[in-house]
Design a protein around this motif. Structure first.
Motif, PDB file in Angstrom:
ATOM      1  N   PRO A   1       0.836  -1.205   0.000  1.00  0.00           N
ATOM      2  CA  PRO A   1       0.000   0.000   0.000  1.00  0.00           C
ATOM      3  C   PRO A   1       0.870   1.254   0.000  1.00  0.00           C
ATOM      4  O   PRO A   1       1.911   1.290   0.656  1.00  0.00           O
ATOM      5  N   THR A   2       0.423   2.250  -0.735  1.00  0.00           N
ATOM      6  CA  THR A   2       1.122   3.536  -0.944  1.00  0.00           C
ATOM      7  C   THR A   2       2.328   3.386  -1.864  1.00  0.00           C
ATOM      8  O   THR A   2       3.082   4.327  -2.047  1.00  0.00           O
ATOM      9  N   GLY A   3       2.520   2.196  -2.468  1.00  0.00           N
ATOM     10  CA  GLY A   3       3.593   2.024  -3.436  1.00  0.00           C
ATOM     11  C   GLY A   3       3.255   2.647  -4.773  1.00  0.00           C
ATOM     12  O   GLY A   3       2.177   3.220  -4.971  1.00  0.00           O
ATOM     13  N   ARG A   4       4.185   2.536  -5.712  1.00  0.00           N
ATOM     14  CA  ARG A   4       4.028   3.186  -7.013  1.00  0.00           C
ATOM     15  C   ARG A   4       4.282   2.197  -8.162  1.00  0.00           C
ATOM     16  O   ARG A   4       5.223   1.394  -8.102  1.00  0.00           O
ATOM     17  N   LEU A   5       3.468   2.290  -9.198  1.00  0.00           N
ATOM     18  CA  LEU A   5       3.689   1.565 -10.442  1.00  0.00           C
ATOM     19  C   LEU A   5       3.705   2.595 -11.569  1.00  0.00           C
ATOM     20  O   LEU A   5       2.746   3.358 -11.724  1.00  0.00           O
ATOM     21  N   VAL A   6       4.787   2.626 -12.326  1.00  0.00           N
ATOM     22  CA  VAL A   6       4.975   3.632 -13.373  1.00  0.00           C
ATOM     23  C   VAL A   6       5.232   2.926 -14.699  1.00  0.00           C
ATOM     24  O   VAL A   6       6.141   2.103 -14.809  1.00  0.00           O
ATOM     25  N   ASN A   7       4.433   3.231 -15.706  1.00  0.00           N
ATOM     26  CA  ASN A   7       4.656   2.706 -17.050  1.00  0.00           C
ATOM     27  C   ASN A   7       5.173   3.823 -17.954  1.00  0.00           C
ATOM     28  O   ASN A   7       4.522   4.865 -18.108  1.00  0.00           O
ATOM     29  N   VAL A   8       6.351   3.603 -18.532  1.00  0.00           N
ATOM     30  CA  VAL A   8       6.945   4.597 -19.417  1.00  0.00           C
ATOM     31  C   VAL A   8       6.358   4.400 -20.812  1.00  0.00           C
ATOM     32  O   VAL A   8       6.676   3.426 -21.502  1.00  0.00           O
ATOM     33  N   ALA A   9       5.495   5.312 -21.210  1.00  0.00           N
ATOM     34  CA  ALA A   9       4.800   5.236 -22.490  1.00  0.00           C
ATOM     35  C   ALA A   9       5.352   6.312 -23.432  1.00  0.00           C
ATOM     36  O   ALA A   9       6.564   6.521 -23.500  1.00  0.00           O
ATOM     37  N   SER A  10       4.480   7.008 -24.147  1.00  0.00           N
ATOM     38  CA  SER A  10       4.927   8.005 -25.125  1.00  0.00           C
ATOM     39  C   SER A  10       3.764   8.882 -25.537  1.00  0.00           C
ATOM     40  O   SER A  10       2.607   8.440 -25.545  1.00  0.00           O
ATOM     41  N   MET A  11       4.078  10.135 -25.906  1.00  0.00           N
ATOM     42  CA  MET A  11       3.061  11.009 -26.485  1.00  0.00           C
ATOM     43  C   MET A  11       2.533  10.437 -27.800  1.00  0.00           C
ATOM     44  O   MET A  11       1.455  10.802 -28.253  1.00  0.00           O
ATOM     45  N   ASP A  12       3.301   9.522 -28.410  1.00  0.00           N
ATOM     46  CA  ASP A  12       2.813   8.847 -29.614  1.00  0.00           C
ATOM     47  C   ASP A  12       1.579   8.005 -29.328  1.00  0.00           C
ATOM     48  O   ASP A  12       0.898   7.571 -30.254  1.00  0.00           O
ATOM     49  N   GLY A  13       1.303   7.763 -28.052  1.00  0.00           N
ATOM     50  CA  GLY A  13       0.120   7.001 -27.675  1.00  0.00           C
ATOM     51  C   GLY A  13      -1.130   7.840 -27.505  1.00  0.00           C
ATOM     52  O   GLY A  13      -2.174   7.315 -27.104  1.00  0.00           O
ATOM     53  N   GLN A  14      -1.056   9.131 -27.810  1.00  0.00           N
ATOM     54  CA  GLN A  14      -2.255   9.970 -27.737  1.00  0.00           C
ATOM     55  C   GLN A  14      -3.256   9.544 -28.815  1.00  0.00           C
ATOM     56  O   GLN A  14      -2.893   8.926 -29.825  1.00  0.00           O
ATOM     57  N   LEU A  15      -4.512   9.906 -28.633  1.00  0.00           N
ATOM     58  CA  LEU A  15      -5.594   9.354 -29.448  1.00  0.00           C
ATOM     59  C   LEU A  15      -5.963  10.172 -30.682  1.00  0.00           C
ATOM     60  O   LEU A  15      -6.928   9.847 -31.371  1.00  0.00           O
ATOM     61  N   GLU A  16      -5.174  11.183 -31.005  1.00  0.00           N
ATOM     62  CA  GLU A  16      -5.541  12.053 -32.122  1.00  0.00           C
ATOM     63  C   GLU A  16      -5.495  11.352 -33.480  1.00  0.00           C
ATOM     64  O   GLU A  16      -6.101  11.818 -34.449  1.00  0.00           O
ATOM     65  N   LEU A  17      -4.801  10.202 -33.579  1.00  0.00           N
ATOM     66  CA  LEU A  17      -4.665   9.504 -34.855  1.00  0.00           C
ATOM     67  C   LEU A  17      -5.888   8.685 -35.239  1.00  0.00           C
ATOM     68  O   LEU A  17      -5.982   8.203 -36.365  1.00  0.00           O
ATOM     69  N   TYR A  18      -6.831   8.529 -34.311  1.00  0.00           N
ATOM     70  CA  TYR A  18      -7.887   7.537 -34.493  1.00  0.00           C
ATOM     71  C   TYR A  18      -9.228   8.153 -34.890  1.00  0.00           C
ATOM     72  O   TYR A  18      -9.496   9.330 -34.657  1.00  0.00           O
ATOM     73  N   SER A  19     -10.085   7.302 -35.452  1.00  0.00           N
ATOM     74  CA  SER A  19     -11.456   7.709 -35.757  1.00  0.00           C
ATOM     75  C   SER A  19     -12.190   7.965 -34.443  1.00  0.00           C
ATOM     76  O   SER A  19     -11.787   7.479 -33.387  1.00  0.00           O
ATOM     77  N   GLU A  20     -13.282   8.712 -34.516  1.00  0.00           N
ATOM     78  CA  GLU A  20     -14.047   9.018 -33.306  1.00  0.00           C
ATOM     79  C   GLU A  20     -14.549   7.759 -32.606  1.00  0.00           C
ATOM     80  O   GLU A  20     -14.462   7.656 -31.374  1.00  0.00           O
TER      81      GLU A  20
END
Length: 293
Positions: free
Chosen positions: A150-169
């Motif tokens: 409890p109170t620990g941390r989990l961090v996933n290193v992703a990317s701004m390339d994972g933003q949703l602007e590329l996709y259909s609605e």
């Protein structure tokens, strides 16, 4: 294996941002609110040779020496190598069992940094990309989240390339809904992308072209991070689960074109691992603040 108050694990840490995350965890831990005594940091990598060499590099690191950050110099942090291939379920479980045996009370920090970049030109390359970036990260979350105290941390290193602007609605809505529902719902979306590519329906279904598969893998990673935070909170979990973009860092992945140093790239992941983030979970961060997904 006893004597440590906190346990941290960093994946893909033999070079680049991962190595810098390990170094900066050791540097910043003494002044963090999580400091409760000696810290053990597992620097993990697929290659034992490269991982062990990375540990040796850090043991002689000028910054760490000057700060007296490591136990060998009178500090709080110990860095040790752990063999781990996140694309191999046997490797993940072996490492998990090793950690559980040594530290049955659990761990405190998991930074899922391991990832690859491929200019995928066919479905098989896409599957290989997803095996690390999505499925490997998801497997690490599922296996290790129950070990985080409890109170620990989990961090996933992703990317701004994972933003949703590329996709259909419709796909944007599907990602948003999956991220609020379950990691399984996120996996269904990733499977749909692969299936649509295999049947030649990728673009007609609203996906970006196959060359953007890296972006899709990171969108899935962010969605799964958010979903894991929802699932954890529903079950009463107190672990803070967040994803982040380190920025355009000068590493092998960016082929030397990045504009940021690895230490600059490590700032946000380390903030999410050690810093005061106001109890936020399920966020997507860049430059130390939550950004729109």
């Amino acid at each position: 294996m006893t004597g440590y108050s906190k346990i941290a694990i960093v994946t893909g840490a033999n070079k680049g941002i991962g190595l810098a995350i390990v170094r900066n965890l050791a540097l910043q831990y003494p002044k963090s609110s999580l400091n409760a005594g000696p810290l053990l940091i597992y620097l993990t990598a697929r290659s034992s040779t490269r991982g062990e060499e990375a540990v040796k590099t850090l043991l002689a690191d000028p910054q760490l020496k000057a700060a007296k950050a490591l136990t060998q110099d009178g500090g709080l942090s110990t860095i040790t190598f752990g063999h781990l291939d996140i694309t191999d379920e046997t490797s993940i479980r072996y490492f998990k069992d090793l950690v559980k045996k040594g530290y049955p009370d659990g761990i405190d920090i998991l930074v899922n940094n391991a990832g690859i970049y491929i200019d995928a030109s066919d479905v098989n390359m896409v599957k290989n990309l997803f095996k690390t970036n999505y499925y490997g990260t998801l497997a690490m979350m599922k296996e290790f989240l129950p070990l985080i105290r409890p109170t620990g941390r989990l961090v996933n290193v992703a990317s701004m390339d994972g933003q949703l602007e590329l996709y259909s609605e419709p796909l944007k809505q599907a990602f948003a809904e999956a991220s609020k529902t379950s990691t399984e719902a996120c996996t269904v979306l990733m499977e749909k992308f692969i299936a649509d590519l295999e049947t030649g329906k990728g673009e007609t279904e609203g996906w970006p072209v196959v060359g953007y598969a890296y972006c899709v893998s990171k969108a899935g990673e962010i969605a799964a991070t958010k979903a894991a935070a929802v699932e954890s909170a529903k079950s009463g979990g107190e672990v803070l689960i967040n994803a982040c973009c380190p920025g355009f860092v000068n590493t092998d992945m960016t082929r030397g074109h990045g504009t940021m140093t690895v230490d600059e790239g490590a700032k946000t992941p380390v903030l999410l691992a050690l810093g005061d983030i106001g109890g936020v979970t399920g966020g997507f961060w860049k430059d130390g603040v939550i950004v729109e997904w």
